[in-house]
Design a protein around this motif. Structure first.
Motif, mmCIF file in Angstrom:
data_model
loop_
_atom_site.group_PDB
_atom_site.id
_atom_site.type_symbol
_atom_site.label_atom_id
_atom_site.label_comp_id
_atom_site.label_asym_id
_atom_site.label_seq_id
_atom_site.Cartn_x
_atom_site.Cartn_y
_atom_site.Cartn_z
ATOM 1 N N ALA A 1 78.578 39.083 82.549
ATOM 2 C CA ALA A 1 77.460 40.025 82.530
ATOM 3 C C ALA A 1 77.731 41.166 81.560
ATOM 4 O O ALA A 1 76.826 41.603 80.829
ATOM 5 N N ARG A 2 78.963 41.640 81.515
ATOM 6 C CA ARG A 2 79.311 42.728 80.588
ATOM 7 C C ARG A 2 79.239 42.249 79.140
ATOM 8 O O ARG A 2 78.790 42.973 78.254
ATOM 9 N N ILE A 3 79.706 41.032 78.894
ATOM 10 C CA ILE A 3 79.638 40.482 77.534
ATOM 11 C C ILE A 3 78.185 40.401 77.081
ATOM 12 O O ILE A 3 77.837 40.839 75.979
ATOM 13 N N ARG A 4 77.323 39.872 77.932
ATOM 14 C CA ARG A 4 75.917 39.722 77.558
ATOM 15 C C ARG A 4 75.253 41.089 77.388
ATOM 16 O O ARG A 4 74.410 41.269 76.493
ATOM 17 N N ALA A 5 75.627 42.062 78.224
ATOM 18 C CA ALA A 5 75.044 43.406 78.110
ATOM 19 C C ALA A 5 75.437 44.063 76.790
ATOM 20 O O ALA A 5 74.607 44.670 76.112
ATOM 21 N N VAL A 6 76.713 43.937 76.416
ATOM 22 C CA VAL A 6 77.168 44.522 75.148
ATOM 23 C C VAL A 6 76.509 43.823 73.968
ATOM 24 O O VAL A 6 76.077 44.468 73.009
ATOM 25 N N LEU A 7 76.392 42.508 74.027
ATOM 26 C CA LEU A 7 75.744 41.781 72.934
ATOM 27 C C LEU A 7 74.272 42.161 72.809
ATOM 28 O O LEU A 7 73.748 42.273 71.702
ATOM 29 N N ARG A 8 73.608 42.372 73.951
ATOM 30 C CA ARG A 8 72.202 42.796 73.897
ATOM 31 C C ARG A 8 72.081 44.160 73.233
ATOM 32 O O ARG A 8 71.201 44.381 72.404
#
Length: 223
Positions: free
Chosen positions: A106-113
């Protein structure tokens, strides 16, 4: 999306690579700082601090000096001073071991967004505020005609302040906008970044409104 995972413990690195590949990521796993610095460009770096050859903080600093690639630090060190230092060096997030795999994804996807979506909405646009110029297409900042080198988070904070010069933006708004609405860390990191912005630009450019937040002063009328 291509992820670079920097982890020297095979008991963590290999399962992590397998899990992230199942989530649809292309993963390159390296086990030391030298290989991390020599690796091809990635869309995000997952960086362990406890590396056998180089201190993870130094690896973070060198990666940030070379590019704006998003960096999530993973470490067993959970002290606040480490979090603030890593964010000041340019890391985008910090996860403390042991962590849940779903939380990490979830953190990876949030940072990528956050880092990927910005280019879509802020293109071919320049902000001119007296001696301050922001080119949001190239992410270049000049002050008084001189180029100013900012970390990604410093730049994002400045753009957020410049979106409504003169208006007071609350601390909560800035943290939600630049970090994450579910930001878990100390709000002191916001003060660290604001202090750095003032030092790199001009102390009088950013005003603190005690108990509320910060505002960008338009110095156009004074120059």
């Amino acid at each position: 999306m291509n992820l670079l995972v920097v982890e020297d413990d095979p008991a963590i690195g290999e399962p992590l690579r397998s899990g992230l590949e199942r989530e649809g990521f292309d993963v390159r796993l390296v086990t030391n700082g030298a290989d991390a610095l020599a690796a091809p460009a990635a869309d995000l770096v997952l960086l362990d601090l406890g590396l056998p050859d180089l201190d993870g903080r130094e690896v973070c600093r060198r990666l940030r000096a070379e590019s704006a690639v998003p960096i999530i630090v993973v470490s067993a060190r959970g002290e606040e001073i480490d979090r603030v230092l890593l964010l000041e060096l340019g890391a985008d997030d910090y996860v403390v071991k042991p962590f849940g795999f779903r939380e990490l994804v979830a953190r990876i996807r949030a940072v990528l967004r956050r880092t990927g979506g910005e280019a879509e909405v802020r293109t071919d646009s320049r902000v001119l505020l007296g001696p301050l110029t922001l080119d949001q297409r190239t992410r270049q900042v000049t002050y008084g005609g001189a180029n100013v080198s900012l970390t990604p988070k410093e730049y994002e904070l400045l753009v957020e302040l410049a979106s409504d010069p003169g208006a007071v933006l609350t601390r909560e708004h800035l943290i939600d906008s630049v970090w994450d609405e579910h930001w878990w860390g100390s709000t002191k990191t916001l003060d660290v970044h604001m202090a750095s912005l003032r030092k790199k630009l001009a102390p009088e450019l950013i005003e603190t409104v005690r108990g509320v937040g910060f505002r960008l002063v338009d110095l156009g009328d004074d120059r």
